[in-house]
Write a protein that holds these residues in place. Structure first.
Motif, PDB file in Angstrom:
ATOM      1  N   PHE A  92       0.828  -1.144  -0.096  1.00 41.32           N
ATOM      2  CA  PHE A  92       0.045   0.032  -0.060  1.00 41.32           C
ATOM      3  C   PHE A  92       0.919   1.288  -0.042  1.00 41.32           C
ATOM      4  O   PHE A  92       1.442   1.488   0.899  1.00 41.32           O
ATOM      5  N   LYS A  93       0.639   2.115  -1.016  1.00 37.55           N
ATOM      6  CA  LYS A  93       1.621   3.299  -1.091  1.00 37.55           C
ATOM      7  C   LYS A  93       1.299   4.289   0.157  1.00 37.55           C
ATOM      8  O   LYS A  93       1.935   5.150   0.597  1.00 37.55           O
ATOM      9  N   ARG A  94      -0.015   4.162   0.739  1.00 37.57           N
ATOM     10  CA  ARG A  94      -0.128   5.017   1.552  1.00 37.57           C
ATOM     11  C   ARG A  94       0.710   4.699   3.058  1.00 37.57           C
ATOM     12  O   ARG A  94       1.188   5.697   3.680  1.00 37.57           O
ATOM     13  N   SER A  95       0.984   3.465   3.221  1.00 38.69           N
ATOM     14  CA  SER A  95       1.698   3.001   4.319  1.00 38.69           C
ATOM     15  C   SER A  95       3.304   3.283   4.130  1.00 38.69           C
ATOM     16  O   SER A  95       4.108   3.078   4.954  1.00 38.69           O
ATOM     17  N   ARG A  96       3.675   3.917   2.816  1.00 38.48           N
ATOM     18  CA  ARG A  96       4.759   4.135   2.621  1.00 38.48           C
ATOM     19  C   ARG A  96       5.299   5.807   2.954  1.00 38.48           C
ATOM     20  O   ARG A  96       6.495   6.021   3.081  1.00 38.48           O
ATOM     21  N   LEU A  97       4.415   6.342   3.606  1.00 38.01           N
ATOM     22  CA  LEU A  97       4.577   7.954   3.760  1.00 38.01           C
ATOM     23  C   LEU A  97       5.443   7.687   5.263  1.00 38.01           C
ATOM     24  O   LEU A  97       5.273   7.042   5.999  1.00 38.01           O
ATOM     25  N   PRO A  98       6.466   8.672   5.089  1.00 36.32           N
ATOM     26  CA  PRO A  98       7.491   8.698   6.608  1.00 36.32           C
ATOM     27  C   PRO A  98       6.898   9.004   7.582  1.00 36.32           C
ATOM     28  O   PRO A  98       5.714  10.212   7.592  1.00 36.32           O
ATOM     29  N   THR A  99       7.033   8.394   8.726  1.00 40.46           N
ATOM     30  CA  THR A  99       6.279   8.883   9.968  1.00 40.46           C
ATOM     31  C   THR A  99       7.564   8.865  11.026  1.00 40.46           C
ATOM     32  O   THR A  99       8.602   8.212  10.578  1.00 40.46           O
ATOM     33  N   PRO A 100       7.481   9.361  12.124  1.00 42.87           N
ATOM     34  CA  PRO A 100       8.472   9.318  13.170  1.00 42.87           C
ATOM     35  C   PRO A 100       8.989   7.899  13.541  1.00 42.87           C
ATOM     36  O   PRO A 100      10.006   7.839  13.853  1.00 42.87           O
ATOM     37  N   LEU A 101       7.987   7.030  13.432  1.00 40.26           N
ATOM     38  CA  LEU A 101       8.304   5.675  14.074  1.00 40.26           C
ATOM     39  C   LEU A 101       8.827   4.742  12.737  1.00 40.26           C
ATOM     40  O   LEU A 101       9.744   3.691  12.986  1.00 40.26           O
ATOM     41  N   PHE A 102       8.420   5.070  11.480  1.00 40.90           N
ATOM     42  CA  PHE A 102       8.775   3.997  10.500  1.00 40.90           C
ATOM     43  C   PHE A 102       8.619   4.746   9.055  1.00 40.90           C
ATOM     44  O   PHE A 102       7.708   5.802   9.022  1.00 40.90           O
ATOM     45  N   ASP A 103       9.451   4.557   8.347  1.00 44.03           N
ATOM     46  CA  ASP A 103       9.570   5.044   7.016  1.00 44.03           C
ATOM     47  C   ASP A 103       9.548   3.916   5.729  1.00 44.03           C
ATOM     48  O   ASP A 103      10.530   3.359   5.603  1.00 44.03           O
ATOM     49  N   GLY A 104       8.514   3.740   5.394  1.00 45.23           N
ATOM     50  CA  GLY A 104       8.044   2.664   4.667  1.00 45.23           C
ATOM     51  C   GLY A 104       8.719   2.818   3.072  1.00 45.23           C
ATOM     52  O   GLY A 104       8.735   1.926   2.384  1.00 45.23           O
ATOM     53  N   ARG A 105       9.158   3.749   2.833  1.00 41.93           N
ATOM     54  CA  ARG A 105       9.628   4.097   1.444  1.00 41.93           C
ATOM     55  C   ARG A 105      11.062   3.030   1.170  1.00 41.93           C
ATOM     56  O   ARG A 105      10.809   2.645  -0.067  1.00 41.93           O
ATOM     57  N   PHE A 106      11.703   2.964   2.199  1.00 44.06           N
ATOM     58  CA  PHE A 106      12.938   2.090   1.841  1.00 44.06           C
ATOM     59  C   PHE A 106      12.445   0.585   1.729  1.00 44.06           C
ATOM     60  O   PHE A 106      13.164  -0.115   1.217  1.00 44.06           O
ATOM     61  N   ILE A 107      11.351   0.227   2.553  1.00 48.24           N
ATOM     62  CA  ILE A 107      10.922  -1.045   2.509  1.00 48.24           C
ATOM     63  C   ILE A 107      10.768  -1.559   1.142  1.00 48.24           C
ATOM     64  O   ILE A 107      10.932  -2.715   0.487  1.00 48.24           O
ATOM     65  N   ALA A 108       9.624  -0.621   0.466  1.00 43.36           N
ATOM     66  CA  ALA A 108       9.217  -1.089  -0.775  1.00 43.36           C
ATOM     67  C   ALA A 108      10.405  -1.042  -1.989  1.00 43.36           C
ATOM     68  O   ALA A 108      10.398  -1.750  -2.735  1.00 43.36           O
ATOM     69  N   LYS A 109      11.218  -0.031  -1.589  1.00 44.73           N
ATOM     70  CA  LYS A 109      12.430  -0.149  -2.432  1.00 44.73           C
ATOM     71  C   LYS A 109      13.258  -1.271  -2.549  1.00 44.73           C
ATOM     72  O   LYS A 109      13.832  -1.529  -3.665  1.00 44.73           O
ATOM     73  N   HIS A 110      13.505  -1.888  -1.576  1.00 45.98           N
ATOM     74  CA  HIS A 110      14.437  -2.933  -1.335  1.00 45.98           C
ATOM     75  C   HIS A 110      13.597  -4.496  -1.451  1.00 45.98           C
ATOM     76  O   HIS A 110      14.209  -5.645  -1.410  1.00 45.98           O
ATOM     77  N   ALA A 111      12.318  -4.363  -1.445  1.00 47.89           N
ATOM     78  CA  ALA A 111      11.512  -5.614  -1.528  1.00 47.89           C
ATOM     79  C   ALA A 111      11.681  -6.394  -2.956  1.00 47.89           C
ATOM     80  O   ALA A 111      11.552  -5.737  -4.053  1.00 47.89           O
ATOM     81  N   ARG A 112      12.138  -7.831  -2.944  1.00 47.00           N
ATOM     82  CA  ARG A 112      12.277  -8.605  -4.014  1.00 47.00           C
ATOM     83  C   ARG A 112      10.754  -9.211  -4.330  1.00 47.00           C
ATOM     84  O   ARG A 112       9.724  -9.130  -3.521  1.00 47.00           O
ATOM     85  N   PRO A 113      10.842  -9.690  -5.476  1.00 49.84           N
ATOM     86  CA  PRO A 113       9.466 -10.495  -5.838  1.00 49.84           C
ATOM     87  C   PRO A 113       8.990 -11.634  -4.696  1.00 49.84           C
ATOM     88  O   PRO A 113       7.928 -11.742  -4.383  1.00 49.84           O
ATOM     89  N   VAL A 114      10.034 -12.282  -4.207  1.00 45.08           N
ATOM     90  CA  VAL A 114       9.845 -13.493  -3.397  1.00 45.08           C
ATOM     91  C   VAL A 114       9.172 -12.836  -1.930  1.00 45.08           C
ATOM     92  O   VAL A 114       8.449 -13.077  -1.305  1.00 45.08           O
ATOM     93  N   ASP A 115       9.780 -11.517  -1.693  1.00 41.35           N
ATOM     94  CA  ASP A 115       9.176 -10.683  -0.502  1.00 41.35           C
ATOM     95  C   ASP A 115       7.715 -10.374  -0.712  1.00 41.35           C
ATOM     96  O   ASP A 115       6.973 -10.353   0.422  1.00 41.35           O
ATOM     97  N   LYS A 116       7.496  -9.769  -1.939  1.00 43.18           N
ATOM     98  CA  LYS A 116       6.009  -9.571  -2.088  1.00 43.18           C
ATOM     99  C   LYS A 116       4.957 -10.705  -2.025  1.00 43.18           C
ATOM    100  O   LYS A 116       3.910 -10.647  -1.469  1.00 43.18           O
ATOM    101  N   VAL A 117       5.433 -12.068  -2.496  1.00 38.94           N
ATOM    102  CA  VAL A 117       4.757 -13.164  -2.188  1.00 38.94           C
ATOM    103  C   VAL A 117       4.580 -13.285  -0.875  1.00 38.94           C
ATOM    104  O   VAL A 117       3.259 -13.725  -0.364  1.00 38.94           O
TER     105      VAL A 117
END
Length: 98
Positions: A48-73
């Protein structure tokens, strides 16, 4: 229920470990609060793109950037089985009271 626990362990051991290593290579520290309870946040940041917004506790942009296809599955299977587990637990609770 057993399937949900299996996918939690697989997603944590395979995907989150890989993503955290890649984040450390980019000089980004993974969240300090994530000691195994952050799997839903990682899975939601992958989908979810909305979950990638940076917050003080969590920055989801880097997680989606480094996710492989197996990680998505694995993230999909994790979210799907956890949703099924939640629905079945609430259904059992409701039917128990009726």
């Amino acid at each position: 229920m057993a399937l949900a626990f299996i996918f939690v362990v697989l997603f944590t051991r395979i995907s989150i470990k890989h993503i955290n290593k890649k984040m450390l290579k980019d000089n980004i520290t993974p969240p300090l609060w994530n000691k195994g309870v952050g799997a839903p946040f990682y899975a939601m940041a992958i989908f979810f793109k909305r979950s990638r917004l940076p917050t003080p506790l969590f920055d989801g942009r880097f997680i989606a950037k480094h996710a492989r296809p197996v990680d998505k599955v694995l993230a999909f299977l994790h979210l799907f089985t956890m949703a099924g587990l939640t629905i079945s637990v609430f259904t059992a609770m409701y039917l128990d009271t009726v």
